[in-house]
Design a protein around this motif. Sequence first.
Motif, mmCIF file in Angstrom:
data_model
loop_
_atom_site.group_PDB
_atom_site.id
_atom_site.type_symbol
_atom_site.label_atom_id
_atom_site.label_comp_id
_atom_site.label_asym_id
_atom_site.label_seq_id
_atom_site.Cartn_x
_atom_site.Cartn_y
_atom_site.Cartn_z
ATOM 1 N N THR A 81 11.120 3.228 -3.946
ATOM 2 C CA THR A 81 10.004 2.831 -4.804
ATOM 3 C C THR A 81 10.211 1.415 -5.327
ATOM 4 O O THR A 81 11.321 1.040 -5.727
ATOM 5 N N PHE A 82 9.132 0.640 -5.346
ATOM 6 C CA PHE A 82 9.157 -0.745 -5.804
ATOM 7 C C PHE A 82 8.263 -0.901 -7.033
ATOM 8 O O PHE A 82 7.175 -0.336 -7.096
ATOM 9 N N THR A 83 8.735 -1.690 -7.975
ATOM 10 C CA THR A 83 7.934 -2.010 -9.162
ATOM 11 C C THR A 83 7.288 -3.374 -8.962
ATOM 12 O O THR A 83 7.993 -4.382 -8.823
ATOM 13 N N PRO A 84 5.981 -3.439 -8.905
ATOM 14 C CA PRO A 84 5.296 -4.710 -8.622
ATOM 15 C C PRO A 84 5.219 -5.615 -9.841
ATOM 16 O O PRO A 84 5.494 -5.188 -10.972
ATOM 17 N N GLU A 85 4.806 -6.844 -9.614
ATOM 18 C CA GLU A 85 4.624 -7.797 -10.701
ATOM 19 C C GLU A 85 3.261 -7.641 -11.366
ATOM 20 O O GLU A 85 3.053 -8.141 -12.470
ATOM 21 N N GLY A 86 2.340 -6.997 -10.674
ATOM 22 C CA GLY A 86 1.013 -6.842 -11.250
ATOM 23 C C GLY A 86 0.095 -6.097 -10.315
ATOM 24 O O GLY A 86 0.518 -5.561 -9.287
ATOM 25 N N ASP A 87 -1.193 -6.081 -10.666
ATOM 26 C CA ASP A 87 -2.188 -5.375 -9.875
ATOM 27 C C ASP A 87 -3.018 -6.362 -9.062
ATOM 28 O O ASP A 87 -2.669 -7.537 -8.940
ATOM 29 N N LEU A 88 -4.127 -5.892 -8.524
ATOM 30 C CA LEU A 88 -4.960 -6.743 -7.667
ATOM 31 C C LEU A 88 -5.514 -7.949 -8.409
ATOM 32 O O LEU A 88 -5.623 -9.036 -7.833
ATOM 33 N N GLN A 118 0.987 -0.150 -10.583
ATOM 34 C CA GLN A 118 1.989 0.880 -10.766
ATOM 35 C C GLN A 118 3.012 0.827 -9.626
ATOM 36 O O GLN A 118 2.736 0.289 -8.556
ATOM 37 N N PRO A 119 4.202 1.391 -9.855
ATOM 38 C CA PRO A 119 5.206 1.430 -8.778
ATOM 39 C C PRO A 119 4.631 2.082 -7.517
ATOM 40 O O PRO A 119 3.816 3.003 -7.596
ATOM 41 N N LEU A 127 0.838 -1.187 0.000
ATOM 42 C CA LEU A 127 0.000 0.000 0.000
ATOM 43 C C LEU A 127 0.882 1.249 0.000
ATOM 44 O O LEU A 127 2.022 1.204 0.478
ATOM 45 N N PRO A 128 0.392 2.359 -0.523
ATOM 46 C CA PRO A 128 1.209 3.576 -0.557
ATOM 47 C C PRO A 128 1.770 3.931 0.816
ATOM 48 O O PRO A 128 1.079 3.865 1.828
ATOM 49 N N PHE A 139 2.794 -6.962 -5.336
ATOM 50 C CA PHE A 139 1.757 -6.345 -6.147
ATOM 51 C C PHE A 139 1.410 -4.982 -5.567
ATOM 52 O O PHE A 139 1.700 -4.688 -4.404
ATOM 53 N N SER A 140 0.800 -4.165 -6.392
ATOM 54 C CA SER A 140 0.203 -2.929 -5.901
ATOM 55 C C SER A 140 -1.249 -2.907 -6.341
ATOM 56 O O SER A 140 -1.679 -3.738 -7.159
#
Length: 331
Positions: free
Chosen positions: A64-71, A55-56, A18-19, A50-51
Motif C-alpha cells: 500500500t502507498f500513501t499518496p501526496e494528494g488527490d486528483l 487515500q492510500p 489506480l487500485p 497521487f490517488s
Amino acid sequence: MLGNLPKEFPQVIGFVLLPRFSMIAFGSAVEALRQANRISGRELYRWPIFSVDGQPVTASNGLTFTPEGDLDTAGRLQTIALCGGVEVQKAADRRLISWLRRMDRQGCDIGGICTAAYVLAKAGLLDDVACTIHWENLASFVEEFPELDVSNELFEVERKRFTCAGGTAPLDMMLNVITQQHGHELAAAVAEQFMHERIRDQHDHQRMSLPARLGVRHPKLLSVIATMEKNLEEPLSRAQLAREAGLSTRQLERLFRKYLNRSPARYYLELRLNRARLLLLQTNLSVIDVALACGFVSASHFSKCYRDFFGRTPRKERGLPGEGNDLRKVG
C-alpha cells in the motif's frame, strides 16, 4: 510531449495510482528517473504520486502507498501518468474520466502505464493516436475499442499522449525519454545500473519469441503455431495448416505429438479457450460474442469445451449463476 526537453528542471511527472496497479510497471518507470538524478548529480526529474481520492492505494501485490494528494492536487501538473493493473475496468469511473477530459482541455500530457490505456480509451483520449496496452489485455482492448489504432509494441508516444505495455516496458520508455532529453550516455548508465543489457525502443514487441515461450525451435512447428495464433476467430483446418507449412497432415500430427505432447487440434483449441477466458474476464461481451470471437459456432459447444478445459462454465467464470450441478475439475 513526453520526451521533449522541458523549459525548467526538475521535470515533474505525476503518477496517479489506480487500485491494484502493477508494482513492477510503476517501479520500472520511477526507478529509471531516480537513477538519472543520481548518476547525473542533478534533480532532473521528480515523481509525486497521487490517488483518485487522496487515500492510500494498494498495488496488485498487496503493498500500500500513501499518496501526496488527490486528483485536484495532481491537476496542477503538466504531465500525468496513470498506473493500472488488475481489473482496471473498475477504475474507469465517471469522476476519473471527467477529470482526465478536463486535464486534456488544459493541455496536459496524459499517459497510461500497463492497463491504464483502458481508462484513457474510455475517456476518448486515444482516438487520434497510436496506443498500446499489456499483451494479456490486447485482445479484449481491441474488441471493445475497434476504432483505435492499437499496436502490440512496448510503448507509444505521440503528441500529448503516451501509453506503455507494463512489466519492464516503462523502464525502456523512460530510458528513451532520458536519451532524448539528456543523451545516450546517461541513459546507458541508468540501464547498466539495472543490468538491463539493451535499451529497447518502442517498436520492440512485448511478448517473448515463440521459441523462448515454448522451448521449441523446430521452424515448421513454430510456423504452424504462429498461423494458429493469427487465426483464432476463424480457425483453419488441419489440412490448411499443414499445407501452409509445407507438411503432410501426418507430419503435422507427429510434430505436435513429439514436441508438445498433444494433437494440433487440441493445441489450437487450447489457444482459443485461453483467448476466450481473457475476453470473459476483461470485457462485457456476451458469452455468444466471446464464442464467435474465438472460433466457436455455438454458445453450447463453447460452454462444453470451456467447462471441460477449465472446470467451470463461462458464466461461472464471470461469477454469474451457472447451469447444472457442481463441475468436475480438469486434469
